[in-house]
Every structure is written in structure tokens, then in C-alpha cells.
Scaffold this motif. Sequence first.
Motif, PDB file in Angstrom:
ATOM      1  N   THR A 208       0.827  -1.202   0.000  1.00  0.00           N
ATOM      2  CA  THR A 208       0.000   0.000   0.000  1.00  0.00           C
ATOM      3  C   THR A 208       0.862   1.252   0.000  1.00  0.00           C
ATOM      4  O   THR A 208       0.712   2.119  -0.848  1.00  0.00           O
ATOM      5  CB  THR A 208      -0.913   0.013   1.234  1.00  0.00           C
ATOM      6  N   LEU A 209       1.760   1.338   0.937  1.00  0.00           N
ATOM      7  CA  LEU A 209       2.663   2.484   1.047  1.00  0.00           C
ATOM      8  C   LEU A 209       4.072   1.977   1.258  1.00  0.00           C
ATOM      9  O   LEU A 209       4.290   0.970   1.927  1.00  0.00           O
ATOM     10  CB  LEU A 209       2.263   3.364   2.235  1.00  0.00           C
ATOM     11  N   ALA A 210       5.014   2.694   0.698  1.00  0.00           N
ATOM     12  CA  ALA A 210       6.412   2.348   0.951  1.00  0.00           C
ATOM     13  C   ALA A 210       6.733   2.625   2.414  1.00  0.00           C
ATOM     14  O   ALA A 210       6.128   3.497   3.040  1.00  0.00           O
ATOM     15  CB  ALA A 210       7.326   3.161   0.042  1.00  0.00           C
ATOM     16  N   PRO A 211       7.658   1.876   2.998  1.00  0.00           N
ATOM     17  CA  PRO A 211       8.051   2.146   4.386  1.00  0.00           C
ATOM     18  C   PRO A 211       8.459   3.608   4.568  1.00  0.00           C
ATOM     19  O   PRO A 211       9.179   4.171   3.750  1.00  0.00           O
ATOM     20  CB  PRO A 211       9.250   1.208   4.590  1.00  0.00           C
ATOM     21  N   GLY A 212       7.941   4.209   5.609  1.00  0.00           N
ATOM     22  CA  GLY A 212       8.300   5.598   5.874  1.00  0.00           C
ATOM     23  C   GLY A 212       7.369   6.620   5.247  1.00  0.00           C
ATOM     24  O   GLY A 212       7.519   7.815   5.491  1.00  0.00           O
ATOM     25  N   GLN A 213       6.394   6.177   4.447  1.00  0.00           N
ATOM     26  CA  GLN A 213       5.416   7.101   3.884  1.00  0.00           C
ATOM     27  C   GLN A 213       4.251   7.276   4.849  1.00  0.00           C
ATOM     28  O   GLN A 213       3.821   6.327   5.494  1.00  0.00           O
ATOM     29  CB  GLN A 213       4.889   6.601   2.546  1.00  0.00           C
ATOM     30  N   SER A 214       3.737   8.482   4.927  1.00  0.00           N
ATOM     31  CA  SER A 214       2.635   8.785   5.831  1.00  0.00           C
ATOM     32  C   SER A 214       1.293   8.564   5.148  1.00  0.00           C
ATOM     33  O   SER A 214       1.017   9.154   4.106  1.00  0.00           O
ATOM     34  CB  SER A 214       2.732  10.246   6.301  1.00  0.00           C
ATOM     35  N   GLN A 215       0.450   7.708   5.751  1.00  0.00           N
ATOM     36  CA  GLN A 215      -0.874   7.506   5.193  1.00  0.00           C
ATOM     37  C   GLN A 215      -1.751   8.734   5.405  1.00  0.00           C
ATOM     38  O   GLN A 215      -2.592   9.062   4.557  1.00  0.00           O
ATOM     39  CB  GLN A 215      -1.547   6.272   5.792  1.00  0.00           C
ATOM     40  N   GLY A 216      -1.557   9.411   6.527  1.00  0.00           N
ATOM     41  CA  GLY A 216      -2.307  10.637   6.762  1.00  0.00           C
ATOM     42  C   GLY A 216      -2.034  11.680   5.696  1.00  0.00           C
ATOM     43  O   GLY A 216      -2.941  12.382   5.243  1.00  0.00           O
ATOM     44  N   LYS A 217      -0.794  11.785   5.265  1.00  0.00           N
ATOM     45  CA  LYS A 217      -0.428  12.727   4.214  1.00  0.00           C
ATOM     46  C   LYS A 217      -1.092  12.325   2.896  1.00  0.00           C
ATOM     47  O   LYS A 217      -1.562  13.174   2.133  1.00  0.00           O
ATOM     48  CB  LYS A 217       1.086  12.776   4.057  1.00  0.00           C
ATOM     49  N   ARG A 218      -1.135  11.013   2.615  1.00  0.00           N
ATOM     50  CA  ARG A 218      -1.807  10.551   1.397  1.00  0.00           C
ATOM     51  C   ARG A 218      -3.279  10.934   1.426  1.00  0.00           C
ATOM     52  O   ARG A 218      -3.844  11.373   0.419  1.00  0.00           O
ATOM     53  CB  ARG A 218      -1.689   9.032   1.252  1.00  0.00           C
ATOM     54  N   PHE A 219      -3.917  10.752   2.577  1.00  0.00           N
ATOM     55  CA  PHE A 219      -5.324  11.126   2.702  1.00  0.00           C
ATOM     56  C   PHE A 219      -5.528  12.586   2.313  1.00  0.00           C
ATOM     57  O   PHE A 219      -6.445  12.927   1.558  1.00  0.00           O
ATOM     58  CB  PHE A 219      -5.805  10.896   4.135  1.00  0.00           C
ATOM     59  N   LEU A 220      -4.669  13.455   2.831  1.00  0.00           N
ATOM     60  CA  LEU A 220      -4.815  14.880   2.562  1.00  0.00           C
ATOM     61  C   LEU A 220      -4.558  15.191   1.094  1.00  0.00           C
ATOM     62  O   LEU A 220      -5.243  16.033   0.502  1.00  0.00           O
ATOM     63  CB  LEU A 220      -3.861  15.676   3.449  1.00  0.00           C
ATOM     64  N   ASN A 221      -3.594  14.527   0.500  1.00  0.00           N
ATOM     65  CA  ASN A 221      -3.293  14.760  -0.919  1.00  0.00           C
ATOM     66  C   ASN A 221      -4.461  14.360  -1.816  1.00  0.00           C
ATOM     67  O   ASN A 221      -4.816  15.076  -2.759  1.00  0.00           O
ATOM     68  CB  ASN A 221      -2.036  13.994  -1.334  1.00  0.00           C
ATOM     69  N   ILE A 222      -5.075  13.194  -1.513  1.00  0.00           N
ATOM     70  CA  ILE A 222      -6.221  12.748  -2.310  1.00  0.00           C
ATOM     71  C   ILE A 222      -7.413  13.669  -2.079  1.00  0.00           C
ATOM     72  O   ILE A 222      -8.150  14.014  -3.017  1.00  0.00           O
ATOM     73  CB  ILE A 222      -6.595  11.293  -1.970  1.00  0.00           C
ATOM     74  N   ALA A 223      -7.604  14.094  -0.835  1.00  0.00           N
ATOM     75  CA  ALA A 223      -8.709  15.005  -0.530  1.00  0.00           C
ATOM     76  C   ALA A 223      -8.530  16.326  -1.280  1.00  0.00           C
ATOM     77  O   ALA A 223      -9.499  16.882  -1.814  1.00  0.00           O
ATOM     78  CB  ALA A 223      -8.781  15.251   0.972  1.00  0.00           C
ATOM     79  N   LYS A 224      -7.309  16.823  -1.340  1.00  0.00           N
ATOM     80  CA  LYS A 224      -7.056  18.070  -2.064  1.00  0.00           C
ATOM     81  C   LYS A 224      -7.342  17.898  -3.552  1.00  0.00           C
ATOM     82  O   LYS A 224      -7.925  18.780  -4.194  1.00  0.00           O
ATOM     83  CB  LYS A 224      -5.606  18.504  -1.861  1.00  0.00           C
TER      84      LYS A 224
END
Length: 414
Positions: A208-224
Motif C-alpha cells: 500500500t505504502l512504501a516504508p516511511g510514507q505517511s498515510q495521513g499525508k496521502r489522505f490529505l493529498n487525495i482530498a485536495k
Amino acid sequence: MYLQIQFAVIALLLLGLASFNYAVDPYGIYSPEKSYTFSKHKTEFFLKEQIIKPYRVSDMQLDTVILGMSQVGLGYDENHPYFSDKSVYNFSMAGASMYMVYRAFQHASIESELQSVFLDLNMLSFNEYDTFVVRNDNSVVSRTFEGLLAAKEDGSRNWMASFRQLTHIPLFLLSQQAIRDSLATIKMQGGLHEGWHLNSKGGWRGSTLAPGQSQGKRFLNIAKYLVNGYLGGPTVTHPFSIYKEDGSPSRAFEYYERLLDEAYRNNVNVTLVLSPNHFYFYEALDSLGLETMFLDWKRKMVLINAEVASRHGRTPFAVWDFAHYSPLTTEAVPAKGDKARRMKWFYDPLHFTRVAGDLVLDQVYLNRQGSGVEVTAESLDGVLEMQRQKKQQFQREHVELIEQLKAMFSEFAK
């Protein structure tokens, strides 16, 4: 003599190139069941599904297909216990409009002895201004997609599709893109983070995400992207709408109705599921003034199904609504700076995990308890009112969070 040697060298080079791409098979259309270590995972499929998947469906003797957008490829397991005695393929496609879903259904109907369909419905498939809401003759991808399908839009047989293996040799075996995708496929095998790959039954698998990537940040990017991009924003020529400019329903609803009509007529059982999205998505709709449109879309999904069933003298197909505020869709999102935590039910506001998808399939097919509500034309108003109350209750219990989201979405929209 010199010219003959040149032709021979060129022929050998082309043969070698074709053999290399055939062996790697980056799209999994020639030998998808093979397990060569150097190319086992087909990673170069994203946005190519509308070309890859018609091949696979034509090669398989199916009785069941799963249809929908990218969340369907990510979220539903073709190996779920319900499908254990079925020949099933996940014929979902990233960004699929209802037109594409309908054409996929037509293709599967002609190429297989189709008995059942699991149709995951998302309002995003009904955008009147989507590139693929109708056939776009100016698009290379659209023309290729149409040429691969065994059915023409009018339902007649597309006999030219029978020659797909020959006509697409330049595209899949000799093109620069095929070379790049073959090399990328080899490169992505093994390692800690392989990314997504396509399995032999059409589903998405992998990390799903590479190690060290923030899922919360992904949420915000998709929401934007949703608020200031896909659904609207100053850079969008046509904001998202399920209506034409004159206010009449999008042409996408015609393809939904056609699919149901053909299914009832040919005794294909269809299960209709309104796809679960994370509540960030529903709040984004509210921030853009699209809540009424969303509820209208829900109504049309249920009422069109009932109307078509009535025309055929049949009991309407089951409609299950998971697209509302529930314990499944209100999962807490990790903080932007948290790079370790991973959510159980969702990858981002639009895409749910296979664990969540199993809950949907368990309730729909195995009669287990869950967050879905079966909706009929008679129960529709009551269900929508119950969902409205649950939404208001959640918002009252999370006032601070809702205010933060409203402020964030307002900022995104600028």
C-alpha cells in the motif's frame, strides 16, 4: 546481397525484441498464470486495464465478473469464499465511467456464459464530463478499448476483435512503451516495496505504502485532488456533475439502465453495491455543495433498478448501500506526521482495503452482520432519513474534527 543481410538483421532484432516482451509479458495477456521469478508480478497495468482486461476475459471461461472503478480492483478479493465454486474475474478499471462498465459487461456477456455480476457503484462513474462517459473517437486508448471488445455498442458481434492477437503485435511486442514496461516489470520484482501488481484474476495486489510514507499525508493529498481537481476548482473546465447542462440526467444513467435491462433479459443475476467511501469524501461533497446531488444519485440507483425490473416482470436486483456514515467509513485517519500507522479499512478517502471488502462480501453474500443496508424503492426514503440522522449524530460527536475538515476543504478549493 547487402540489402538482404540488412533485412535479416532487422528481422532478427524484431524477433528478439518480440520474444523478450513476450517472455516478460508486462501486461499479463499472454501467459498470466506463469510464475517466472523475473516477471511474476505485473506492475505496469495502471491506466492500461481497459486494454489488458478484455484480453483476459476473452481467454477465460467465466460465469461471474466483478465490475467497477479502481476501488473494486483494490478492495474485493476474487478468492473470497463466496467465489470459491465460481470462475470469476475482476473486470474493474481505474477511472471507469459507467459507459466503460457497461461495455465491459457486454464483452463478458459475449465471451462467457455469464451467470452473475457483482457491480460496485460509485457516483464518480456518473460524471457527465468524464472523458469516457461516451465513446471518444479522438482518443487512442478509447479506440483500442473499443477494438478489443467482442461486442459493439449496439450488442452485435465485433468480429474484428477475434484478430486482436495479430493486430496488437506492434503495441504489445514491438513498441517502445512495451520495452519500457518490460524493463520496469523486471526492476520491480522483489524488494521491500514492490508497489501494486495485477494478479491473474484481475485484482490489484501488493504494497500500500512504501516504508516511511505517511498515510495521513496521502489522505490529505487525495482530498485536495478531489476538492480542487476532480470534483471542482478554478482549474477545472467542467466541475463534476451527474447532470447535463440543461439539468437532465447524465448519459451515464442510460448505460446503467442498459446494463440492467440486458441482465434481466438474459437472466444474469446482478448484485448492486453502493461503494463505501471514507467520510472525508462525504464531507468533501458537503463542502462543495454536492450532498443533494449525491442523494439524488442514490435515489436513481435504486429507482432505475426497480423500474427496469418492473418492465421485465421481475423482482428487482438487490441493492446494498454502504455509502454512508458507519463504523466502517468513519475510521480515524493517522496524523500527517505519523509514518508508521496504517489504517485497517481504507487506503485513502476513495479506496478501501480487502479487509473492508471482505466485510461487504460477507454481508451481501454470506448473510453476516455489517454496515450495509439493503434498499428497495419502498424503503428508500426511510433509509435515507436514517442515514441523515446518523450523519448528524457523528458530526455532533466530532464537532472539532468536522470544523477542521471544513476549513481544510475551503483552503483546498482556493
